[in-house]
Every structure is written in C-alpha cells, then in structure tokens.
Design a protein around this motif. Structure first.
Motif, PDB file in Angstrom:
ATOM      1  N   HIS A  39       0.830  -1.206   0.000  1.00  0.00           N
ATOM      2  CA  HIS A  39       0.000   0.000   0.000  1.00  0.00           C
ATOM      3  C   HIS A  39       0.863   1.255   0.000  1.00  0.00           C
ATOM      4  O   HIS A  39       1.961   1.263   0.576  1.00  0.00           O
ATOM      5  N   PRO A  40       0.374   2.351  -0.575  1.00  0.00           N
ATOM      6  CA  PRO A  40       1.041   3.651  -0.410  1.00  0.00           C
ATOM      7  C   PRO A  40       0.896   4.128   1.031  1.00  0.00           C
ATOM      8  O   PRO A  40      -0.004   3.677   1.764  1.00  0.00           O
ATOM      9  N   PRO A  41       1.756   5.047   1.486  1.00  0.00           N
ATOM     10  CA  PRO A  41       1.740   5.473   2.896  1.00  0.00           C
ATOM     11  C   PRO A  41       0.388   5.980   3.382  1.00  0.00           C
ATOM     12  O   PRO A  41      -0.026   5.678   4.506  1.00  0.00           O
ATOM     13  N   GLY A  42      -0.332   6.775   2.577  1.00  0.00           N
ATOM     14  CA  GLY A  42      -1.614   7.313   3.014  1.00  0.00           C
ATOM     15  C   GLY A  42      -2.636   6.231   3.286  1.00  0.00           C
ATOM     16  O   GLY A  42      -3.346   6.253   4.297  1.00  0.00           O
ATOM     17  N   ARG A  56      -1.969   3.089   3.916  1.00  0.00           N
ATOM     18  CA  ARG A  56      -1.497   2.288   5.048  1.00  0.00           C
ATOM     19  C   ARG A  56      -1.881   2.946   6.375  1.00  0.00           C
ATOM     20  O   ARG A  56      -2.313   2.265   7.318  1.00  0.00           O
ATOM     21  N   ALA A  57      -1.757   4.278   6.450  1.00  0.00           N
ATOM     22  CA  ALA A  57      -2.140   4.988   7.675  1.00  0.00           C
ATOM     23  C   ALA A  57      -3.632   4.867   7.935  1.00  0.00           C
ATOM     24  O   ALA A  57      -4.069   4.730   9.088  1.00  0.00           O
ATOM     25  N   ALA A  58      -4.448   4.901   6.870  1.00  0.00           N
ATOM     26  CA  ALA A  58      -5.896   4.762   7.025  1.00  0.00           C
ATOM     27  C   ALA A  58      -6.250   3.373   7.541  1.00  0.00           C
ATOM     28  O   ALA A  58      -7.101   3.227   8.427  1.00  0.00           O
ATOM     29  N   TYR A  59      -5.601   2.341   7.007  1.00  0.00           N
ATOM     30  CA  TYR A  59      -5.826   0.978   7.502  1.00  0.00           C
ATOM     31  C   TYR A  59      -5.469   0.885   8.985  1.00  0.00           C
ATOM     32  O   TYR A  59      -6.199   0.278   9.781  1.00  0.00           O
ATOM     33  N   LEU A  60      -4.361   1.475   9.356  1.00  0.00           N
ATOM     34  CA  LEU A  60      -3.915   1.418  10.750  1.00  0.00           C
ATOM     35  C   LEU A  60      -4.925   2.097  11.671  1.00  0.00           C
ATOM     36  O   LEU A  60      -5.280   1.570  12.738  1.00  0.00           O
ATOM     37  N   GLY A  61      -5.407   3.288  11.272  1.00  0.00           N
ATOM     38  CA  GLY A  61      -6.389   3.999  12.084  1.00  0.00           C
ATOM     39  C   GLY A  61      -7.687   3.226  12.234  1.00  0.00           C
ATOM     40  O   GLY A  61      -8.263   3.156  13.329  1.00  0.00           O
ATOM     41  N   ILE A  62      -8.169   2.635  11.132  1.00  0.00           N
ATOM     42  CA  ILE A  62      -9.417   1.864  11.200  1.00  0.00           C
ATOM     43  C   ILE A  62      -9.225   0.630  12.069  1.00  0.00           C
ATOM     44  O   ILE A  62     -10.106   0.253  12.854  1.00  0.00           O
ATOM     45  N   GLY A  63      -8.063  -0.020  11.975  1.00  0.00           N
ATOM     46  CA  GLY A  63      -7.800  -1.193  12.809  1.00  0.00           C
ATOM     47  C   GLY A  63      -7.824  -0.861  14.285  1.00  0.00           C
ATOM     48  O   GLY A  63      -8.373  -1.619  15.101  1.00  0.00           O
ATOM     49  N   ILE A  64      -7.248   0.288  14.658  1.00  0.00           N
ATOM     50  CA  ILE A  64      -7.270   0.714  16.062  1.00  0.00           C
ATOM     51  C   ILE A  64      -8.704   0.977  16.518  1.00  0.00           C
ATOM     52  O   ILE A  64      -9.121   0.556  17.603  1.00  0.00           O
ATOM     53  N   GLY A  90      -1.925  -1.992   7.747  1.00  0.00           N
ATOM     54  CA  GLY A  90      -1.333  -0.694   8.030  1.00  0.00           C
ATOM     55  C   GLY A  90       0.102  -0.741   8.513  1.00  0.00           C
ATOM     56  O   GLY A  90       0.808   0.264   8.459  1.00  0.00           O
ATOM     57  N   LEU A  91       0.535  -1.902   9.001  1.00  0.00           N
ATOM     58  CA  LEU A  91       1.901  -2.011   9.528  1.00  0.00           C
ATOM     59  C   LEU A  91       2.874  -2.426   8.432  1.00  0.00           C
ATOM     60  O   LEU A  91       2.496  -3.145   7.498  1.00  0.00           O
ATOM     61  N   PRO A  92       4.128  -2.019   8.521  1.00  0.00           N
ATOM     62  CA  PRO A  92       5.132  -2.482   7.561  1.00  0.00           C
ATOM     63  C   PRO A  92       5.327  -3.993   7.707  1.00  0.00           C
ATOM     64  O   PRO A  92       5.058  -4.559   8.770  1.00  0.00           O
ATOM     65  N   PRO A  93       5.796  -4.661   6.664  1.00  0.00           N
ATOM     66  CA  PRO A  93       5.905  -6.135   6.687  1.00  0.00           C
ATOM     67  C   PRO A  93       6.656  -6.676   7.898  1.00  0.00           C
ATOM     68  O   PRO A  93       6.261  -7.685   8.476  1.00  0.00           O
ATOM     69  N   ALA A  94       7.724  -6.007   8.306  1.00  0.00           N
ATOM     70  CA  ALA A  94       8.522  -6.514   9.420  1.00  0.00           C
ATOM     71  C   ALA A  94       7.770  -6.472  10.742  1.00  0.00           C
ATOM     72  O   ALA A  94       8.118  -7.194  11.686  1.00  0.00           O
ATOM     73  N   LEU A  95       6.736  -5.642  10.831  1.00  0.00           N
ATOM     74  CA  LEU A  95       6.005  -5.486  12.095  1.00  0.00           C
ATOM     75  C   LEU A  95       4.592  -6.060  12.035  1.00  0.00           C
ATOM     76  O   LEU A  95       3.817  -5.862  12.965  1.00  0.00           O
TER      77      LEU A  95
END
Length: 561
Positions: free
Chosen positions: A33-36, A38-46, A156-161
């Motif tokens: 995913h592009p950074p924007g 990815r951030a949206a996925y992370l926010g929705i997951g939280i 939303g997290l990078p692959p390593a995390l």
C-alpha cells in the motif's frame, strides 16, 4: 479466485504478486500500500479494536445504571454477562470457518451489520429480553471485530512489524475496559443509559461506514464446512454457555444452588460430546492430539492463569473501592491512569517483542503482578484511589505485556504445525481467556465471601458492652445522633446501626486484603513454575521454539520479496 498461486481483485482487476498473497485461506492479501492508505488501515484497525472491546466494557462500567434502568435483580444482570461471554468465547472457531468458506468481504459485512443491529436494539431500550438477545449478538460481533482489527492493523503495519498486529489488537481490547470506565461518567446523565447506548450505536455506525469506505483486500477461499461441523459446534456452544452460566451465577446465587449442578453436567456433556466428535473425524476443527500436547496445554494454562491473576484488578481493586463508597465519578482519574498504563503495555510489548525469548516478558509481568498484589495488602478504610495508582497501573501494564507473547507463541506453534491447526489454537486461546477471566472473578469472589464472614465473626465476638472500647464508641455514636433523635431507644438503635456499618466496611477491606495476598501467592507460585524450565533452557542453550522460529523467518522472508 481460490488458486493458491494466483489471486485477482475482482473490483479493480489487480493481480497480486506472490509475496502479497495471504498466508492462510480466509485472511486478506497483503499488497504494497502507499503510505496514506497504510495509515488509514492502521487507524481503522485501532478503532475496530476499541469498538470490539467497548461492547463488554460499557456493560461492566455501567452495571449500576443498567440495573436501575431495567429494574434488574443481580441474577438477571448476571444473565446479561452469560449471554455475552457464551457467544464471545466460542464464536472464534465458527467465524474462522466462515471466513475460509465465504471469504473476507462477506464476513466483514455480516460482522459489522450484526454489531449495528445489536447496538440499535440497545439504543431503543425495548426491555430486558431484547437486551439479553442484543448482548448475545454483541458477543458474536465483538469476536468478529477482534479478527477485523488484526487484519486492518496488518494492512497498516510495515511487513517486518505485521506480526505485532496480533498483539496490538489484543491490547486494544484490554485498553477499552479502563477507557470505557473513564468516559462513562461523562455519558451518564442522572444515571440514564440512553447516552451510553447512543454513543455505542454511533461508534458502530462509524466503523460500519469505514470498513465500506476502505475495504480489505480479497483473500483465498477454501471449502471447509462439513456436516459434522453442525453437531460439533452446537455441542461446543452448549458446553461453553453452560460453563459460563455456572461460573457467573455461582458467585451470585452461591455454589450450593441445586440447578448449578445440572449446568455443570451440561457443560461436561456438551464439551465432551464435541471432543468425542472431533477425535473421530478425518479433518477435525479441533485437533485434540495437538491440543493435548504438553506445550499447548501449558500455554493454555499460562494464559488462563494470567487472566485469573489480572482479576485482582477487575474484582479486587474495583470491589474495594465499591466497598469504600467510591463510584465511577470519583474514579475517573484512576481509570485514566489504568488506560495510560495499558496503552504503555501495548506499545512496549510490540517494541520489545523478541520471538527468540517469549517467556521472559511473561516472567516479568507475573513478577510485577506479584509485587503489586502484595503491596495492595496494606489497604484500609482510609485508602483513597490515589493510594493504588502505582500498583494498579503496574498490573494493568503487566496484563497486556504478558498476553502478547503468550498469544504469539501459540500462533507460532499453530502455523508451524500446519494451517489446519490455527483454528484449534484460536478456539483454545479464546476459551482460556474468557473462561479464565470468569473463573478468576468467581474464585476471588468466593474467597472474599468466606474471608468476609470470618472477619465479621471475629469482630462480632468483641462487640460486647464488656469491651471498654466498644462501649466508648457506642456512647460517642449515641451523642452524635442525639441532636437528630430524641427517643433514647432509637438513639441506641441508630448508633448501633452506624457502628455495624463501620465494622462491615472494615471487615470487607480486610477480606480484600486477603484477596490481594492470595493473588500475590498465586503469582509467586506461577513465577516459580515458569522460571524453572526457562532457566534450564537458558543454561543448556536450548530454544524450545527453534522449529517455529525457522518457520517465522521463512514467512517473513517471503513478505520482504
């Protein structure tokens, strides 16, 4: 499409690269995913994790208001808890099959629609029995939301995390409990639950809209349902529901209530029947030979034990404050402290996660609980919430810090054993957490009741007029009520009632100190049991998860390509 080596998004025609394919059928793909986005996925997951945890958090936080609003008896209120946990504890197994059979998107739609429907029924406030049904549906939805939270966090997290998504989701559920108690006083108006139900409904609508606005990538589907699944799941649900009823109503109606014996028999028959079916299937949902291995049984026991130890906070500290007359309004700062400590535990658990040594953080967390529980034994009738900020914050931190590594070890063992073992671990972990929490509260409640009676008997033996201190206290109490009551006999009665209340409060506090001491002893014993094999493995240079770690490294290497 269901071809393991090829997956195309039917919406935009995107063909996923090999390293973007999902690890398991029923889970979404992991595109770059592009950074924007990815951030949206992370926010929705939280947000989804918090919404899922709040389903039960608001019920616990507003029990007195709910009891008053529906005119509930303690038994009726207990059935609301049973309704939620009965579905929440056993739905993980069924919903995992649903995701594999029908795909991720139908699962998302039905989970969120069920949550909106349950919260809408609660908001309308039609009565006790619809509320009971809504709690059961909310348990199903909350179980689904925990999986959705993991999936969105992993996007939303990078692959390593990405592995940390499991820990963050579990931590968010725990974080929601003190958070709901901290914000509930602001939502309650004259003890009216309407604003709480409206807030829950608004949050579920927000989550419903967000998962449609930013959908999960498609996943691989796999035919999993069999005819034997129906009786097996039905018996499992019967057994779990009966066991929840036994644990919840046992501490309310007390354990010698005749019908509780039938509930326990139903639990044994239901779970035993399910296990009998699963043990004789060619492709079982629950692989009992794997689940009965020493490593998995030990892991489930550790998870359940930690949940019992954490009950020191849910029952011990909360019960102590209730006995001292503190309500949610006076405890807002206390719960904000717990929320902050829980959040810190989530962050540090992810940052400090070391798959090569998953026992060390559990040992640290158990040691923290042990020290904090023993420190809490100093409480008295003059104890204020501020006096327990440090110890209770430490326990809140330890609760999340320990659970992440426990879940991580189980998932590693399940994935390394094979994809079919994941559902077995999910079922046993969910069961150990739910039943462990209920069993912990029931155990501590029974122990507190016994110790309370003992302290009251000891106090009663000294409350005689032959005791000069008691006679002096009674005389002082009579003088305090004299201006408001002219009748000498009523003065004596009011003074005696006042002293009786003070004695009852002191006995309750002493009983809670005994509870804290018991938790400290259990934590010390748990630490000793865990530390011995850990030290032996360290001395020998042996890692019991060597095979699982090799599998994890291969899995992560595939995502980095």
């Amino acid at each position: 499409m269901t071809d393991r080596n090829s997956l195309v998004d039917d919406v935009d025609g995107y063909r996923f690269k090999p390293h973007e394919l999902p690890i398991l059928p029923g889970s979404p793909a992991n595109p770059d995913h592009p950074p924007g986005r990815r951030a949206a996925y992370l926010g929705i997951g939280i947000l989804l994790g918090l919404i899922g945890g709040a389903q039960n958090g608001f019920l616990i936080a507003n029990s007195p208001a709910l009891r008053a609003g529906f005119a509930l008896t303690p038994v009726e209120e207990g059935w609301l808890t049973v309704a939620f946990y009965s579905t929440y504890a056993c739905m993980s197994m069924l919903l995992f099959r649903v995701r594999q059979e029908f795909g991720v998107q139908p699962f998302v739609r039905w989970a969120m629609a069920g949550l909106v429907a349950a919260n809408f029924v609660q908001m309308m406030g039609p009565g006790y029995y619809p509320e009971l049904a809504a709690r059961a549906v909310a348990g199903i939805a909350a179980s689904g939301l925990s999986a959705l939270s993991v999936y969105y966090l992993m996007q939303g997290l990078p692959p390593a995390l990405r592995v940390g998504g499991l820990i963050i989701s579990l931590g968010l559920i725990q974080f929601a409990f003190p958070l709901t108690r901290a914000i509930s006083p602001a939502l309650l108006v004259d003890g009216d639950m309407d604003h709480v139900f409206q807030f829950q409904f608004a949050m579920s609508l927000l989550g419903f809209g967000l998962v449609y606005w930013l959908r999960l990538p498609p996943g691989l589907r796999k035919g999993t349902f069999e005819k034997l699944d129906i009786p097996s799941i039905a018996l499992f649900m019967l057994g779990v529901g009966a066991l929840c009823a036994f644990l919840v109503q046992g501490r309310i109606q007390w354990w010698d209530t005749p019908w509780l014996g039938y509930a326990l028999v139903a639990a044994i028959v239901g779970l035993g029947g399910c296990f009998l079916i699963e043990a004789n299937r060619k492709s079982p949902m629950l692989d009992l030979s794997w689940l009965s291995s020493r490593a998995i049984l030990g892991l489930a026991a550790i998870g359940a034990t930690v949940r019992i130890l954490v009950a020191e906070q849910g029952f011990g500290a909360s019960g102590l404050f209730a006995a001292l007359g503190y309500g949610n309004e006076q405890l807002t700062g206390y719960f904000w402290i717990l929320a902050g400590a829980t959040f810190g535990g989530v962050v540090l658990s992810v940052v400090r996660l070391d798959p090569k040594d998953l026992t060390r953080p559990v040992l640290f967390a158990v040691a923290v609980i042990c020290v904090a529980a023993f420190a809490d034994t100093r409480t008295g009738v003059m104890t204020r919430p501020q006096d327990l900020y440090a110890t209770q914050a430490a326990i809140a931190f330890a609760a999340v810090f320990a659970m992440g590594p426990i879940m991580m070890e189980g998932m590693l063992r399940a994935l390394a054993a094979g994809q079919s073992y994941v559902i077995s671990f999910i079922a046993v972990f969910s069961l150990s957490q739910s039943i462990g929490g209920l069993a912990g509260i029931s155990l501590l409640s029974a122990f507190h009741t016994i110790r309370l009676k003992t302290h009251l008997i000891d106090a009663g033996s000294t409350l005689t007029l032959g005791n000069s201190k008691f006679a002096e206290a009674l005389s002082n109490a009579v003088q305090r009520v004299a201006p408001a009551q002219a009748d000498p006999a009523l003065q004596q009665q009011a003074a005696a009632s006042n002293i009786s209340q003070q004695v009852g409060r002191e006995a309750a506090v002493l009983a809670f100190n005994d509870v804290f001491f018991l938790i400290g002893m259990l934590a010390a014993a748990t630490f000793a049991v865990l530390a011995m094999p850990w030290l032996i493995n360290k001395i020998r240079g042996h890692n019991p998860l060597a095979k699982e770690l090799a599998f994890l490294e291969a899995m992560l290497a595939r995502t980095r390509k």
